[in-house]
Design an enzyme around this catalytic site. Structure first.
Site, PDB file in Angstrom:
ATOM      1  N   ASP A 171      32.341 -48.831 -26.075  1.00 23.45           N
ATOM      2  CA  ASP A 171      32.868 -47.871 -27.053  1.00 23.45           C
ATOM      3  C   ASP A 171      34.376 -47.999 -27.194  1.00 23.45           C
ATOM      4  O   ASP A 171      35.007 -47.187 -27.874  1.00 23.45           O
ATOM      5  CB  ASP A 171      32.459 -46.437 -26.710  1.00 23.45           C
ATOM      6  CG  ASP A 171      33.116 -45.914 -25.455  1.00 23.45           C
ATOM      7  OD1 ASP A 171      33.381 -46.709 -24.532  1.00 23.45           O
ATOM      8  OD2 ASP A 171      33.370 -44.686 -25.374  1.00 23.45           O
ATOM      9  N   ASP A 191      35.360 -52.165 -23.327  1.00 23.30           N
ATOM     10  CA  ASP A 191      34.001 -51.737 -23.000  1.00 23.30           C
ATOM     11  C   ASP A 191      33.293 -51.374 -24.303  1.00 23.30           C
ATOM     12  O   ASP A 191      33.899 -51.408 -25.384  1.00 23.30           O
ATOM     13  CB  ASP A 191      34.013 -50.615 -21.962  1.00 23.30           C
ATOM     14  CG  ASP A 191      34.455 -49.283 -22.513  1.00 23.30           C
ATOM     15  OD1 ASP A 191      35.142 -49.255 -23.556  1.00 23.30           O
ATOM     16  OD2 ASP A 191      34.132 -48.245 -21.898  1.00 23.30           O
ATOM     17  N   SER A 226      29.387 -45.023 -23.322  1.00 26.65           N
ATOM     18  CA  SER A 226      30.523 -45.815 -22.878  1.00 26.65           C
ATOM     19  C   SER A 226      30.053 -47.125 -22.249  1.00 26.65           C
ATOM     20  O   SER A 226      29.436 -47.947 -22.904  1.00 26.65           O
ATOM     21  CB  SER A 226      31.392 -44.997 -21.928  1.00 26.65           C
ATOM     22  OG  SER A 226      32.619 -45.647 -21.671  1.00 26.65           O
ATOM     23  N   ASP A 279      36.957 -47.500 -25.343  1.00 29.36           N
ATOM     24  CA  ASP A 279      37.961 -46.578 -24.808  1.00 29.36           C
ATOM     25  C   ASP A 279      38.583 -47.117 -23.513  1.00 29.36           C
ATOM     26  O   ASP A 279      39.532 -46.525 -22.996  1.00 29.36           O
ATOM     27  CB  ASP A 279      37.402 -45.168 -24.618  1.00 29.36           C
ATOM     28  CG  ASP A 279      36.309 -45.070 -23.560  1.00 29.36           C
ATOM     29  OD1 ASP A 279      35.821 -46.121 -23.077  1.00 29.36           O
ATOM     30  OD2 ASP A 279      35.935 -43.931 -23.212  1.00 29.36           O
TER      31      ASP A 279
END
Length: 613
Positions: free
Chosen positions: A343, A341, A181, A345
C-alpha cells in the site's frame, strides 16, 4: 456446559450468521464447514479403533468444528487503527458482513460526534488491490451514504498515503482505507482516520486512537444484524484525478532544487519495486516529475496483484522480498534500490556498500555488495537531512519507543524538540509541531502538513534526493552514515522475533521475561528493567502504559521486548551504542561496526535464551 451444549450453541450462531451474510461466497464457505461439522460420526464396532477412512472422517469433522469455533470467537476487534484479519466467513474474519457492521458503527459514531452540526459529515474512502478491497470500499460507501453522510471515493486502487492526504486536503471528518498493508495475501484490513471537525488538534487526519477506537467499537457492537443496516444503491461521489494530482504536487515539492543535485538526479539510476502493490505507477510519476529520469521498475512485481505471486511475504523487510530488485540493480549498474510495500506507506532502501556490507549479520540479502538499510539507518539519514533545513521555532522530531535513540541526538544537536512515542504512526503523527517522525519498521512521515501518517513515496523522493546530492559531491550514502556515527556515536540496531501459532504463548513469553529478566546482556550488566505495562509517566519518557519491557545495560545497550500489534509475534528490538572519535577514518569506523555487530550478536543470543526461543 457440556461439549454437545457448546456445539449446539455454536451451531445456532453459525446458522444465524449465514442467514444474515450478504456475500454468497462467504455464506457458501460457512455452509460447507457447517455441513461437515454436523455430519454424523462413522459407526464403529464396539471395541474397535476407526479404520483410516473413518479416522479421516472423524478428523475432518473435528477440524470443521475447530475452524468454526475460531471464526466465531467474537467480532473482529479494532486494533492498530482499525480492523485487520484473514479473509473468510464469520465474525472473526474480514468479510463484507464485518465491514458493513464496521461502517455502520463508524457512521453512528460520526453522526453522534457531529450531532446538530452543519454541514453533514464528510468521509473519504480509499482501497488497495487486495482481494475484496473494492467490495469493502463499495459497501462502506453504501452504508454511509444511506444515513446521509457525504461520501467521496478515490477513483481507483491507490496508495494509503493518498487517502491520508485526501482526509486533510478535503477537510474530511473521517477517512477509510481498505488495506492490509504488508500482510500476507490471505489478509485484508480497514484503517480509519479522523479529522475535519471531529479531531482538530495535531492528530487531525491521523489514524484513530483511544478513546475513539473504543467508541466506534461500541457502536459496531450495537449493530443487531447486517440486514438491519440500510445500504444505498448510489449517491456517493467517485472523485476524479484532482486529489491524486494534488498529492503528487505536494510530494514533488520535496525534491531537491539546487542545480548540482538536480543534475545528479537526472543520472541517478534507481531500481523501484512496488512488490505487486498499488504504489508503482504513483511512485514512477512522482520520481519523474521530481527530476529522476532513470527509474527501472522490477517487471515481475510492477503490476498490482493481490496474490503477490513472486514473494512469500510482501514486506521489504522480509528475507528474499527484494531479491529481484537487487538482481536487476546489479545487472543494470543502479545507484539505489527503493522498495515500497503493497500500500506504499513503507519504504525500504537498498544501497551498494562494499565498505560495510556484512555489519548487519549473515541474514542480510547481499549481491555484489548490496545491502538493505535498517529502518533506523534510513530514519536517521532522513532526520539529519530535515534537521539541516529551516523550520519554525518549536518544531519537533519523533520516533517510536522501539526505534534508535540516534534521532533524538540529531534533533537536539540541531535545536529541535524530540519525542518518543508508543509504536505506531497513530501516536507518532500526533506529536505537536511535528516536522519528521519515523519508526524502525520502514515507516517515515516527512511531510506531516500534508500526510499525517507514514508515506513511502514521499520518503523515497527524499532518499533519492539525498543520494543525488551525495553523488554530486562524489560521496555516498555509506559516507553519510559514517558521518552520523562520528558526530553522535555509532548506533547499531537489529531485531529478534518469534512467530507463534498459539497466540496464548505470546503473553506467556513476555511474562516469563518479566518474572525472570536476564542479569547480563552481551556480557554487560543489566542496570534497569522497566515494565512498560505500568507506564513510564514518572520517568524521562512520559509514555502511557503499553505491553512490553525495556532493559538497559551498563554499556548503554538497550533491549525492548513487546508483542507485535499486527502479527502473531513477540518482537525484541536491540540497540548497541559505541562512542567514536569525530576524526575517525573509514577504517576505524569499519572496526567499530564490526565490534558493534559482534556485541549485538551476543545480545541477541542472550535474549533468545531468556525468552526460550
Amino acid at each position: 456446559m457440556t461439549g454437545d451444549d457448546a456445539w449446539a450453541g455454536l451451531e445456532a450462531r453459525v446458522q444465524t450468521w449465514i442467514d444474515d451474510d450478504p456475500d454468497p461466497q462467504t455464506a457458501d464457505e460457512l455452509r460447507g464447514l457447517l455441513d461437515l461439522a454436523r455430519s454424523a460420526p462413522p459407526a464403529l464396532a464396539p471395541g474397535h479403533e476407526p479404520d483410516p477412512t473413518q479416522r479421516q472422517a472423524l478428523d475432518a469433522r473435528a477440524e470443521a468444528r475447530d475452524e468454526l469455533a475460531d471464526r466465531f470467537t467474537g467480532l473482529l476487534q479494532f486494533g492498530t487503527a482499525g480492523l485487520r484479519g484473514r479473509l473468510g466467513g464469520g465474525p472473526h474474519r474480514m468479510n463484507r458482513a464485518v465491514v458493513i457492521r464496521a461502517a455502520s458503527g463508524l457512521a453512528d459514531y460520526l453522526l453522534g460526534e457531529l450531532d446538530g452540526v452543519s454541514p453533514r459529515p464528510r468521509v473519504v474512502i480509499g482501497y488497495d488491490a487486495r482481494h475484496k478491497s473494492v467490495d469493502f470500499a463499495r459497501d462502506s460507501a453504501a452504508v454511509l451514504t444511506a444515513v446521509g453522510i457525504e461520501v467521496l471515493v478515490l477513483p481507483s486502487a491507490l496508495p494509503t498515503p493518498v487517502l491520508a492526504f485526501a482526509v486533510r486536503h478535503l477537510g474530511a471528518d473521517a477517512g477509510i482505507m481498505v488495506t492490509a498493508s504488508h500482510n500476507p495475501p490471505q489478509d485484508n484490513g480497514y484503517k480509519v482516520y479522523l479529522g475535519g471537525r471531529v479531531v482538530t488538534d495535531s492528530g487531525q487526519g491521523a489514524q484513530i486512537v483511544p478513546p475513539a477506537d473504543a467508541a466506534i467499537a461500541a457502536e459496531i457492537a450495537h449493530v443487531p444484524s447486517v440486514a438491519s443496516v440500510p445500504r444505498a444503491a448510489s449517491g456517493w461521489t467517485v472523485l476524479g484525478p484532482e486529489v491524486l494530482d494534488a498529492y503528487v504536487a505536494s510530494v514533488v515539492a520535496l525534491a531537491p532544487t539546487d542545480d548540482a543535485t538536480r543534475a545528479a538526479a537526472r543520472t541517478l539510476r534507481i531500481v523501484l519495486t512496488p512488490l505487486h502493490g498499488v504504489g508503482g505507477a504513483v511512485a514512477q510519476r512522482v520520481l519523474a516529475e521530481a527530476g529522476f529520469a532513470d527509474v527501472l521498475v522490477v517487471p515481475e512485481q510492477a503490476e498490482p496483484d493481490g496474490d503477490f505471486p513472486s514473494i512469500a511475504f510482501p514486506n521489504p523487510e522480509e528475507p528474499g522480498a527484494i531479491d529481484l530488485a537487487i538482481g536487476l540493480a546489479s545487472d543494470e549498474g543502479a545507484d539505489l534500490v527503493i522498495a515500497l510495500d503493497p500500500d506504499a506507506d513503507r519504504c525500504g532502501v537498498c544501497i551498494q556498500d562494499l565498505r560495510h556490507r556484512s555489519f548487519r549479520g549473515p541474514d542480510t540479502a547481499e549481491a555484489e555488495g548490496w545491502r538493505i538499510l535498517h529502518g533506523d539507518e534510513t530514519g536517521s539519514l532522513l532526520g539529519a537531512r530535515l534537521a539541516s533545513a529551516p523550520h519554525p521555532n518549536g518544531s519537533a522530531f519523533a520516533s517510536s519507543i522501539v526505534s534508535s535513540r540516534l534521532l533524538g541526538k540529531i534533533a537536539r544537536a540541531a535545536g529541535f524538540g524530540y519525542s518518543q512515542t508508543l509504536t505506531g504512526f497513530k501516536w507518532i503523527s500526533r506529536v505537536d509541531n511535528l516536522v519528521f517522525g519515523y519508526e524502525e519498521a520502514l515507516g517515515y512521515c516527512v511531510d506531516p502538513v500534508h500526510v499525517r501518517d507514514k508515506d513511502g513515496i514521499s520518503a523515497a523522493v527524499l532518499v533519492a534526493g539525498l543520494a543525488a546530492r551525495l553523488k554530486a559531491e562524489g560521496r555516498s550514502i555509506t559516507d553519510a552514515l559514517d558521518d552520523l556515527a562520528r558526530e553522535h556515536g555509532l548506533h547499531l540496531t537489529d531485531q529478534v522475533s518469534a512467530r507463534f501459532a498459539d497466540l496464548s504463548q505470546i503473553g506467556a513469553t513476555v511474562q516469563r521475561l518479566r518474572s525472570r529478566p536476564p542479569t547480563k546482556l552481551g556480557g554487560s550488566r543489566v542496570t534497569e528493567v522497566v515494565d512498560l505495562a505500568t507506564g513510564t509517566e514518572d520517568d524521562r519518557d512520559g509514555l502511557p502504559p503499553t505491553e512490553g519491557l525495556r532493559l538497559l545495560t551498563a554499556d548503554g545497550t538497550r533491549v525492548i521486548v513487546r508483542p507485535s500489534g499486527t502479527e502473531p509475534k513477540v518482537k525484541c528490538y536491540l540497540e548497541v551504542v559505541l562512542p567514536l572519535d569525530p576524526a575517525a577514518d573509514h577504517k576505524a569506523v569499519g572496526h567499530a561496526r564490526t565490534e558493534a555487530r559482534s556485541r549485538l550478536d551476543a545480545v541477541a543470543a542472550d535474549v533468545r535464551t531468556a525468552l526460550g526461543i
